[in-house]
Scaffold this motif. Structure first.
Motif, mmCIF file in Angstrom:
data_model
loop_
_atom_site.group_PDB
_atom_site.id
_atom_site.type_symbol
_atom_site.label_atom_id
_atom_site.label_comp_id
_atom_site.label_asym_id
_atom_site.label_seq_id
_atom_site.Cartn_x
_atom_site.Cartn_y
_atom_site.Cartn_z
ATOM 1 N N VAL B 253 0.545 -1.401 -0.218
ATOM 2 C CA VAL B 253 -0.587 0.007 -0.149
ATOM 3 C C VAL B 253 0.922 1.095 0.030
ATOM 4 N N GLY B 254 0.641 2.004 -1.002
ATOM 5 C CA GLY B 254 0.990 3.552 -0.805
ATOM 6 C C GLY B 254 0.796 4.493 0.103
ATOM 7 N N TYR B 255 1.017 5.701 0.618
ATOM 8 C CA TYR B 255 0.451 6.781 1.222
ATOM 9 C C TYR B 255 1.333 8.081 -0.120
ATOM 10 N N LEU B 256 0.486 8.816 0.470
ATOM 11 C CA LEU B 256 0.455 9.640 -0.551
ATOM 12 C C LEU B 256 1.556 11.207 0.151
ATOM 13 N N LYS B 257 3.016 10.991 -0.623
ATOM 14 C CA LYS B 257 3.866 12.186 0.375
ATOM 15 C C LYS B 257 2.753 13.640 0.088
ATOM 16 N N GLU B 258 2.811 14.308 -1.377
ATOM 17 C CA GLU B 258 2.177 15.038 -0.889
ATOM 18 C C GLU B 258 0.934 15.786 -0.013
ATOM 19 N N ALA B 259 0.814 14.935 0.187
ATOM 20 C CA ALA B 259 -0.226 14.790 1.248
ATOM 21 C C ALA B 259 0.073 15.535 2.523
ATOM 22 N N ASP B 260 1.306 15.266 3.113
ATOM 23 C CA ASP B 260 1.735 16.514 4.208
ATOM 24 C C ASP B 260 1.570 17.637 4.802
ATOM 25 N N GLU B 261 1.719 18.221 3.126
ATOM 26 C CA GLU B 261 1.272 19.454 2.698
ATOM 27 C C GLU B 261 0.806 20.271 2.370
ATOM 28 N N MET B 262 -0.600 19.257 2.282
ATOM 29 C CA MET B 262 -1.640 19.531 2.296
ATOM 30 C C MET B 262 -2.556 20.082 3.269
ATOM 31 N N LEU B 263 -2.592 19.242 4.731
ATOM 32 C CA LEU B 263 -3.048 19.141 5.771
ATOM 33 C C LEU B 263 -2.238 19.835 6.849
ATOM 34 N N ASP B 264 -3.140 20.784 7.573
ATOM 35 C CA ASP B 264 -2.861 20.777 8.886
ATOM 36 C C ASP B 264 -3.837 20.584 10.142
ATOM 37 N N GLY B 265 -2.657 21.317 11.721
ATOM 38 C CA GLY B 265 -3.007 21.070 12.872
ATOM 39 C C GLY B 265 -4.074 19.914 12.870
ATOM 40 N N ARG B 266 -5.044 18.882 13.150
ATOM 41 C CA ARG B 266 -5.540 18.296 13.995
ATOM 42 C C ARG B 266 -5.816 16.648 12.530
ATOM 43 N N LEU B 267 -6.161 17.335 11.910
ATOM 44 C CA LEU B 267 -5.958 16.696 10.315
ATOM 45 C C LEU B 267 -5.117 16.271 9.912
ATOM 46 N N ARG B 268 -3.498 16.467 9.905
ATOM 47 C CA ARG B 268 -2.349 16.460 9.807
ATOM 48 C C ARG B 268 -1.800 15.089 10.512
ATOM 49 N N SER B 269 -2.347 16.010 12.146
ATOM 50 C CA SER B 269 -1.946 14.015 12.796
ATOM 51 C C SER B 269 -2.589 12.887 12.487
ATOM 52 N N LEU B 270 -4.106 12.719 12.570
ATOM 53 C CA LEU B 270 -4.377 12.135 12.284
ATOM 54 C C LEU B 270 -4.047 11.031 10.725
ATOM 55 N N TRP B 271 -4.372 11.796 9.726
ATOM 56 C CA TRP B 271 -3.379 11.130 8.711
ATOM 57 C C TRP B 271 -2.072 10.566 8.778
ATOM 58 N N PHE B 272 -1.139 11.021 9.559
ATOM 59 C CA PHE B 272 0.055 10.105 9.993
ATOM 60 C C PHE B 272 -0.429 9.109 11.102
ATOM 61 N N ASP B 273 -1.104 9.274 12.135
ATOM 62 C CA ASP B 273 -1.326 7.839 12.381
ATOM 63 C C ASP B 273 -1.884 6.720 11.669
ATOM 64 N N SER B 274 -3.138 7.407 10.717
ATOM 65 C CA SER B 274 -3.853 6.395 9.997
ATOM 66 C C SER B 274 -2.751 5.685 9.567
ATOM 67 N N ILE B 275 -1.225 6.274 9.047
ATOM 68 C CA ILE B 275 -0.556 6.149 8.338
ATOM 69 C C ILE B 275 -0.196 4.578 9.226
ATOM 70 N N ASP B 276 0.085 4.951 9.912
ATOM 71 C CA ASP B 276 0.392 3.932 11.641
ATOM 72 C C ASP B 276 -0.475 2.621 11.360
ATOM 73 N N TYR B 277 -1.580 3.170 11.764
ATOM 74 C CA TYR B 277 -2.933 1.932 11.699
ATOM 75 C C TYR B 277 -2.538 0.849 10.056
ATOM 76 N N ILE B 278 -2.993 1.591 8.829
ATOM 77 C CA ILE B 278 -2.571 0.320 8.027
ATOM 78 C C ILE B 278 -0.857 -0.144 7.877
ATOM 79 N N ALA B 279 -0.212 0.625 8.333
ATOM 80 C CA ALA B 279 1.014 -0.011 7.999
ATOM 81 C C ALA B 279 0.815 -1.854 9.026
#
Lengths: 94, 468
Positions: B253-279
């Motif tokens: 499963v790939g996760y989108l590199k560009e997503a980091d820059e397009m998110l901020d605050g709470r949603l950005r940290s949720l995004w990182f948590d979800s990558i760990d979750y999928i891993a």
């Protein structure tokens, strides 16, 4: 690019769309911003040249088939006399 | 939560009456009518259909695979002899003389169309606020928008009014409201589901898909509504979708590199948590880049609006729908009917689309956008040679307050993660994760698959969301 009130009124005319003065004014400022944003597509000018093929247009076979009945289509007309569609006069008075 | 398959099985065995199921559904719709999820409910008709199904069951006749299931349809999907408005005044009084292919298929399987779901006018919007019937509210928190444009479909499912609904997705209109309301929404591959009888918004992007309480039901409905239809020239000549089990532990499963820059605050940290979750669920996760994804919004709003301006030219007040009165000339009928019939967002987009196609600007905007779209497509092809699936967020920002004034570009930018799947034509599902944006709204993840791999996205989604 900045849209003037005249530009928006002209585009609205092309689109056969009546806009109020307020709408024209609002759209001219809002849409200038949106079109400026679209201009980022120009950043791809060089790479675009590599794109040789664009998707082809699909055309269906031109076969005769069953369609809606005439009465059904006529019943949808906003204004009708017998089997005719009623519209305002097209010819201008001389 | 009982799945559609189990409910149908109970009806077939005579343990559950379709009439009871429909009465219960009608009560729930009534109880939460303030959500404004429906623009019309076919109460009497639905009860009559349910009675027929109960009679068939008791007389031992065969019933279909959707026997007695109430289904809401977005109000841009045609149902013969019923009103169809696209939540627009311009279609005032219009009754469709035919049914959409998806509706024919549902009815043939004894599914019951329970009503027309509210939406953003002509599917233009991401908040459910642009409807001539007034906005839909978010059932999870009525001070928030439910997302759009399939706002009523997602809200009806989230409020427990119906187990499943149909929406349409041109730039995220199924997935985005599904995420805002905490339910599952799938945009199938372009060409998977016939668009015959779907009012066209942007023909190269539009696709019908299901919204449901769980992944299993989304998959179940897709099996029924997919498949070739010669009346839609873009329908793919292939067998309907059929679900198969996949061991998700074998997936890359790939996760989108560009997503980091397009998110901020709470949603950005949720995004990182979800990558760990999928891993922890799959074989391997790897960071993948789709550089052109940043241009998605620009490409999308040029292409979609250009196509919309052409598609909506048919609404001219002449042959059907709303016609302005006391007009002085034929031209006046066009201008005034369209001016009075369309809402503000639709007008805004017709103007943008007309501009992008206008002589002198065509190549600079529309011509360029379709070429950059091809570049995006080639990046997705490369990507899917390396990974099986791609995960990206569904929402770029949390659902906003109903009626909140937002900058027009901020509204459009909210579609950044959903528009790429439409531009490229691949399947994508939005599925709630165990993570939460706040107490009421879960954090949803989007899983994008390669062309025709709905099975892959559905399998990973069910692993995330389970069967309930």
């Amino acid at each position: 690019m900045g849209f003037t009130i005249k530009d928006i009124a002209y585009i609205a005319k092309l689109a056969r769309l009546e806009l109020s003065e307020d709408e024209i004014e609002q759209f001219s400022s809002e849409l200038s911003k949106v079109v400026d944003y679209f201009n980022q597509l120009a950043l791809f000018e060089e790479e675009e040249k590599e794109i040789k093929t664009l998707p082809s247009v699909l055309e269906r076979d031109d076969n005769i088939s069953v369609s809606l009945s005439q009465e059904i289509v006529l019943s949808l007309f906003p204004s009708r006399i017998d089997n005719f569609l009623v519209v305002p006069k097209v010819r201008k008075e001389e | 939560m009982v799945s559609i398959a189990d409910t149908v099985a109970a009806i077939k065995r005579g343990e559950l009456k379709a009439t009871d199921l429909i009465s219960d559904c009608l009560q729930r719709i009534k109880k939460r009518s303030s959500i404004n999820a429906f623009v019309e409910v076919f109460a009497d008709e639905a009860l009559k259909s349910a009675e027929k199904i109960d009679e068939k069951v008791s007389s031992g006749e065969k019933v279909g695979s959707l026997a007695g299931i109430p289904i809401a349809i977005k109000d841009n999907i045609a149902y013969k002899d019923h009103f169809l408005s696209c939540a627009s005044k311009i279609l005032e009084g219009y009754r469709s003389p035919y049914s959409a292919n998806v509706v024919e298929k549902i009815v043939a399987e004894d599914g019951i169309i329970i009503g027309r779901a509210n939406m953003d006018e002509f599917a233009m919007g991401s908040s459910g606020e642009n409807s001539c019937y007034g906005p839909t509210l978010n059932p999870l928190d009525s001070s928030l928008v439910p997302g759009g444009s399939s706002s009523g479909s997602a809200a009806a499912v989230a409020a427990g009014m119906v187990p499943v609904a149909l929406g349409s997705d041109t730039g995220g209109s199924i997935r985005q409201p599904a995420a805002c309301c905490g339910v599952v929404g799938l945009k199938p591959t372009y060409g998977r589901v016939s668009r015959w009888g779907l009012v066209a918004f942007a023909s190269s992007l539009d696709q019908i898909g299901p919204i449901a309480r769980n992944v299993e039901d989304v998959s179940y409905l897709l099996e029924i509504i997919s498949g070739y239809d010669k009346r839609d020239a873009t329908s793919a000549d292939m067998a309907p979708f059929k679900y198969k089990d996949v061991d998700v532990r074998t997936l890359r499963v790939g996760y989108l590199k560009e997503a980091d820059e397009m998110l901020d605050g709470r949603l950005r940290s949720l995004w990182f948590d979800s990558i760990d979750y999928i891993a922890n669920i799959v074989n391997a996760v790897e960071k993948v880049s789709v550089p052109t994804i940043k241009a998605s919004i620009a490409i999308y709003y040029v292409v979609a609006n250009a196509e919309a301006s052409a598609n909506l030219a048919r609404f001219d007040g002449i042959r059907y729908g709303y016609r302005a009165t006391s007009v002085s000339s034929l031209e006046d009928v066009y201008f005034r009917s369209r001016g009075e019939g369309f809402g503000k967002e639709v007008k805004r987009r017709i103007i943008l689309g007309t501009f992008a196609l206008a002589s002198g600007y065509y190549d600079q905007y529309y011509g360029r956008a379709i070429r950059v779209r091809e570049k995006l497509k080639s990046e997705f092809m490369d990507l899917f040679s390396k990974v099986d699936l791609l995960i990206v967020p569904t929402l770029a920002s949390a659902p906003h307050k109903l009626g909140e004034k937002l900058d027009i570009l901020d509204r459009y930018r909210a579609d950044i993660f959903t528009t790429p799947a439409n531009l490229v034509g691949v399947p994508a599902i939005s599925v709630p994760t165990p993570l939460r944006i706040d107490e009421k709204i879960p954090w949803s993840l989007q899983i994008i698959g390669k062309w025709w791999d709905e099975n892959g996205v559905i399998n990973l989604a069910s692993r995330i969301y389970g069967k309930s």
